[in-house]
Design a protein around this motif. Structure first.
Motif, mmCIF file in Angstrom:
data_model
loop_
_atom_site.group_PDB
_atom_site.id
_atom_site.type_symbol
_atom_site.label_atom_id
_atom_site.label_comp_id
_atom_site.label_asym_id
_atom_site.label_seq_id
_atom_site.Cartn_x
_atom_site.Cartn_y
_atom_site.Cartn_z
ATOM 1 N N LEU B 43 -16.674 15.801 33.340
ATOM 2 C CA LEU B 43 -16.604 15.143 34.645
ATOM 3 C C LEU B 43 -17.095 16.100 35.731
ATOM 4 O O LEU B 43 -17.862 15.722 36.611
ATOM 5 C CB LEU B 43 -15.167 14.710 34.947
ATOM 6 N N GLY B 44 -16.666 17.363 35.597
ATOM 7 C CA GLY B 44 -17.104 18.363 36.568
ATOM 8 C C GLY B 44 -18.610 18.449 36.638
ATOM 9 O O GLY B 44 -19.203 18.460 37.716
ATOM 10 N N ILE B 45 -19.243 18.470 35.470
ATOM 11 C CA ILE B 45 -20.697 18.634 35.458
ATOM 12 C C ILE B 45 -21.387 17.374 35.982
ATOM 13 O O ILE B 45 -22.343 17.452 36.753
ATOM 14 C CB ILE B 45 -21.166 19.008 34.041
ATOM 15 N N VAL B 46 -20.846 16.211 35.603
ATOM 16 C CA VAL B 46 -21.419 14.963 36.103
ATOM 17 C C VAL B 46 -21.314 14.915 37.624
ATOM 18 O O VAL B 46 -22.252 14.520 38.324
ATOM 19 C CB VAL B 46 -20.688 13.752 35.470
ATOM 20 N N ALA B 83 -31.466 21.672 36.931
ATOM 21 C CA ALA B 83 -30.648 22.351 35.927
ATOM 22 C C ALA B 83 -31.535 23.031 34.898
ATOM 23 O O ALA B 83 -31.298 24.181 34.514
ATOM 24 C CB ALA B 83 -29.719 21.347 35.261
ATOM 25 N N ILE B 84 -32.594 22.325 34.470
ATOM 26 C CA ILE B 84 -33.504 22.927 33.490
ATOM 27 C C ILE B 84 -34.178 24.158 34.088
ATOM 28 O O ILE B 84 -34.289 25.208 33.452
ATOM 29 C CB ILE B 84 -34.555 21.892 33.033
ATOM 30 N N MET B 255 -23.801 28.922 38.164
ATOM 31 C CA MET B 255 -22.354 28.856 38.029
ATOM 32 C C MET B 255 -21.680 28.757 39.396
ATOM 33 O O MET B 255 -20.748 27.975 39.585
ATOM 34 C CB MET B 255 -21.830 30.103 37.314
ATOM 35 N N PHE B 256 -22.162 29.560 40.352
ATOM 36 C CA PHE B 256 -21.606 29.476 41.705
ATOM 37 C C PHE B 256 -21.864 28.099 42.294
ATOM 38 O O PHE B 256 -21.019 27.520 42.972
ATOM 39 C CB PHE B 256 -22.241 30.542 42.601
ATOM 40 N N PHE B 257 -23.042 27.606 41.999
ATOM 41 C CA PHE B 257 -23.442 26.305 42.501
ATOM 42 C C PHE B 257 -22.543 25.217 41.922
ATOM 43 O O PHE B 257 -22.037 24.355 42.644
ATOM 44 C CB PHE B 257 -24.892 26.088 42.073
ATOM 45 N N LEU B 258 -22.321 25.304 40.603
ATOM 46 C CA LEU B 258 -21.428 24.367 39.920
ATOM 47 C C LEU B 258 -20.041 24.415 40.552
ATOM 48 O O LEU B 258 -19.463 23.378 40.903
ATOM 49 C CB LEU B 258 -21.295 24.747 38.449
ATOM 50 N N LEU B 264 -16.011 20.824 45.768
ATOM 51 C CA LEU B 264 -16.237 19.777 46.772
ATOM 52 C C LEU B 264 -15.513 18.505 46.355
ATOM 53 O O LEU B 264 -14.792 17.886 47.142
ATOM 54 C CB LEU B 264 -17.736 19.519 46.905
ATOM 55 N N PHE B 265 -15.706 18.117 45.097
ATOM 56 C CA PHE B 265 -15.044 16.917 44.587
ATOM 57 C C PHE B 265 -13.533 17.096 44.641
ATOM 58 O O PHE B 265 -12.793 16.174 44.995
ATOM 59 C CB PHE B 265 -15.505 16.653 43.149
ATOM 60 N N MET B 266 -13.104 18.298 44.308
ATOM 61 C CA MET B 266 -11.668 18.569 44.262
ATOM 62 C C MET B 266 -11.044 18.438 45.653
ATOM 63 O O MET B 266 -10.013 17.784 45.827
ATOM 64 C CB MET B 266 -11.458 19.986 43.711
#
Lengths: 366, 395
Positions: B43-46, B83-84, B255-258, B264-266
């Motif tokens: 979910l985090g990645i989506v 991402a790629i 990773m920082f970006f993720l 943000l979602f949290m």
């Protein structure tokens, strides 16, 4: 043992907010600026010396590349200098076209200055994109007249390169209310932004006496409250025939410089309205020989370019090549007070102050 | 509707039944737990993929641009292309960097971000762990990124990164205070620290209506915790280029970006849970309501990002300590008093709402006064200089 250390930071020459390849060596105590050393010359192309080995007309395209945002104004200043040196008369229609182009250039420059100031403040490109949108419309006009959008090479000694195309003036007439509306929009959306005011009011204060001592010109000087505009102080071309004010501010800070630019845009639009109404028919240029040989002597001509006083000093020895080709760039001279304005402020303010001076590195380094 | 509302729970129950048919009970529990954790990470990645795309589109539209429109229809695969690109980029470690810290920072930053999802109620009965001290857990986990940012900034051996790290510590610790006080206000009203309990306590009135001040304070502190405009000085691109992660490239940067977008979602989820009644509200399925509210909050944050300039470090700290902390403390006192005197209901909500608005108006008036004083000072300095230049009279 606790002790504090100052750190030295090299801001630039590759930095997103130095508006080109400008470098500032900052000495910081925490976030506070203790010392600032501006370094430039990274874009030095030797335009003055190069121009001295060309004929007078061949040097016109070089002036485009001084301050690449305002190429028309640079052409204008150079043309006025050459005409003064060689005693060339310019037809009235050409003078009107020149004024129109110069004022449009001022609009372009001030739009970008305001837009990029907000970019430096961290507003994520939104204001600058709107500024660019309007700038594109003006560049369309430039392209219509000169065939080029930025490096116009349009205003030449003796007049302009070509007459205005038939659709130019109607288009411009339609543009003026649109641009007036744009300035109103900027005022409405940006001027009262609390964060902007917090960042800009009282920051980068340049006292009027110091500004004069540093021979600062243009919007930066007027924002400090000195009513000085070459268009009024020493009218060139046909500026004495137009009705316009020289707006000034009082505070002399970043916010005042921002307001000053907006006020000047309003005045430019006033001039444009009058020019569009009164522009006569007739010749657009006097014939000037391509190997112009001005009589022995020297001439200094200056105009009120968007960034300040732009002057050209030419010395002729009677040959087709100028003996001396000297340029007084407003960006370089306005930049000289940067250290004074920045001391005691924070790192973030340096970027804002630099943005509010509004320099083009091509104009600084030449 | 009932079916849709319970959709995910029904799937979970059905899957559990399926597992129970051939696995011993302990293995069923283990599989379900691991699957739950995996689901949250996915979910985090989506979330990251979806919201980076959304962010770019929103900012582009605000700026009168089109935004990504090349990769796939309407550019929806832009995030995947990015991402790629991130994965294939060269991974640079600066020569004089503190290697282990430099390596550890991007890994450590992502863990608390994902852990936080455990206590977020995504819908009716849809929560990873119904922790009775969930609010404390959120605050505690929210504190860890500060450490990782300092790690990254220090280990990079770069002055911009160091400046960014200094700013991080100053900013995030300062904004933790008003954030916790705002949380405390909500806890007072709800009488519980469990996120599920807080959502259930908002059945009649969302807390954003009951205490608008706490809502505003939490929203602002949340923006600061996320390093988003107008508090994005940690990574201020026009000043210190990228701040603490300036030396990171490739997947380490990603990773920082993720972490940023997971957070943000949290934060948007916490705002929804604490102030906008979480998954409550009629007609639509609960999880859909939650999602809609989160997206609206995130849209608001993107809108702010696209339009506002940023604060300066001293102003940002001053705003936290001189404005947000006193206001939220006064509000806490107010809420404690009113909640003690009045029973929950229309009267209490009305009294609190009006008094909160008054408090907000008062705070804004005081700040406007301060701003006006500063303007007058700037004007006076300019006038004095003009007088110096022109002699006695001005112009």
């Amino acid at each position: 043992m606790l002790k504090t250390e100052t750190i030295t930071i090299n801001m630039g020459p590759q930095h997103p907010s130095t508006h080109g390849v400008f470098r500032m060596v900052l000495t910081l105590n925490g976030e506070t600026i203790v010392d600032l050393k501006p370094m430039f010359g990274y874009l030095h192309r030797g335009l003055e010396k190069t121009s001295e080995s060309r004929t007078y007309l061949q040097a016109v395209p070089f002036t485009d590349r001084l301050d690449y945002i305002c190429s028309m104004s640079n052409n204008f200043a150079y043309a006025v200098a050459v005409e003064k040196l060689a005693g060339i008369e310019v037809p009235l229609r050409a003078e009107y076209i020149r004024v129109i182009m110069a004022e449009l250039t001022r609009l372009v420059n001030h739009m970008l200055a305001v837009g990029f100031l907000f970019n430096d403040l961290g507003a994520w490109y939104t204001p600058v994109v709107y500024a660019f949108r309007e700038r594109e419309r003006i560049l369309d006009l430039f392209e219509m007249a000169s065939g080029s959008r930025m490096m116009c090479n349009y205003i030449r000694p003796g007049g302009v390169a070509a007459d205005l195309p038939a659709e130019f003036l109607p288009q411009l007439r339609k543009m003026i209310p649109h641009l007036e509306n744009f300035v109103r929009e900027i005022r409405f959306y940006l001027s009262d932004n609390e964060i902007f005011k917090a960042r800009a009011v009282g920051v980068g204060f340049l006292p009027a006496d110091m500004a004069v001592a540093y021979s600062i010109t243009g919007p930066v000087l007027r924002a400090s409250g000195v009513k000085y505009d070459v268009r009024k102080a020493e009218p060139y071309s046909i500026y004495d025939q137009f009705e316009f004010d020289v707006p000034t501010q009082v505070a002399g800070d970043v916010y005042a410089r921002y307001l000053q630019r907006l006020d000047e845009m309003d005045e430019s639009l006033k001039i444009l309205r009058q020019a569009v109404e009164r522009i006569p028919d007739g010749e657009y240029a006097t014939k000037v020989p391509s190997r112009l040989r001005p009589p022995k002597g020297e001439a200094y001509a200056r105009i009120e370019a968007p960034k300040g006083e732009l002057g050209f000093y030419l010395v002729s020895d009677g040959s087709p090549n100028p003996y001396r080709w000297r340029n007084r760039p407003p960006s370089l001279i306005n930049l000289s007070a940067l250290r004074e304005m920045c001391l005691g402020h924070k790192v973030a303010d340096v970027v804002t102050i630099l943005g509010s001076i509004d320099i083009t590195l091509a104009d600084v380094d030449r | 509707m009932q079916v849709l509302d319970d959709l995910w729970i029904r799937i979970a129950v059905w899957f559990r039944g399926l597992l129970e048919s051939f696995l011993p009970p302990w293995a069923v529990q283990l599989t379900m737990d691991v699957l739950g954790i995996l689901l949250l990470i996915v979910l985090g990645i989506v979330v990251v993929l979806a919201f980076t795309y959304m962010e770019r589109k929103v900012i582009a539209r605000v700026g009168d641009r089109i935004g990504p429109n090349r990769a796939g229809p309407f550019g929806i695969f832009q995030a995947i292309a990015d991402a790629i690109k991130m994965l294939t980029k060269e991974d640079v470690t600066p020569t004089n960097a503190d290697r282990w810290l430099f390596l550890a920072a991007p890994i450590v930053v992502i863990i608390p971000a994902v852990l936080l999802y455990a206590v977020l109620p995504f819908g009716r009965g849809m929560v990873g762990v119904d922790l009775n001290i969930a609010v404390v857990f959120v605050v505690a986990m929210g504190g860890i990124p500060i450490l990782t940012m300092l790690m990254a900034g220090w280990a990079s051996n770069n002055k911009y990164a160091l400046l960014g790290a200094f700013r991080t510590v100053a900013q995030l610790i300062s904004y933790e205070v008003p954030m916790v006080v705002a949380l405390l206000t909500v806890v007072l009203l709800a009488g519980t620290m469990s996120t599920v309990g807080i959502v259930e306590a908002q059945a009649s009135f969302p807390f954003a209506l009951v205490t608008p001040v706490a809502f505003v304070v939490y929203m602002l502190a949340g923006l600061a915790e996320l390093n988003r405009t107008p508090f994005d000085l940690l990574e201020a691109d026009s000043e210190i280029v990228a701040g603490y992660f300036i030396e990171y490239s490739g997947m380490k940067f990603a990773m920082f970006f993720l972490a940023e977008y997971i957070n943000l979602f949290m934060v948007a989820g916490m705002i929804t849970t604490l102030f906008l009644a979480g998954w409550q509200w009629p007609i639509l399925p609960s999880w859909l309501w939650f999602l809609i509210k989160v997206v609206v909050v995130i849209f608001l944050m993107m809108w702010i990002r696209a339009t506002f300039p940023r604060f300066r470090i001293d102003q940002m700290l001053g705003f936290a300590w001189k404005a947000l902390v006193p206001v939220s403390l006064v509000n806490l006192f107010l809420v404690a008093l009113v909640a003690k005197v009045l029973e929950p209901g229309w009267a209490r909500t009305g009294v609190l709402f009006v008094s909160n608005l008054a408090l907000l108006a008062g705070a804004i008036a005081i700040m406007a006064q301060v701003a006006r004083k500063r303007e007058e000072r700037a004007r006076a300095a300019g006038e004095a200089a003009i007088k110096r230049y022109y002699g006695s009279e001005v112009r």
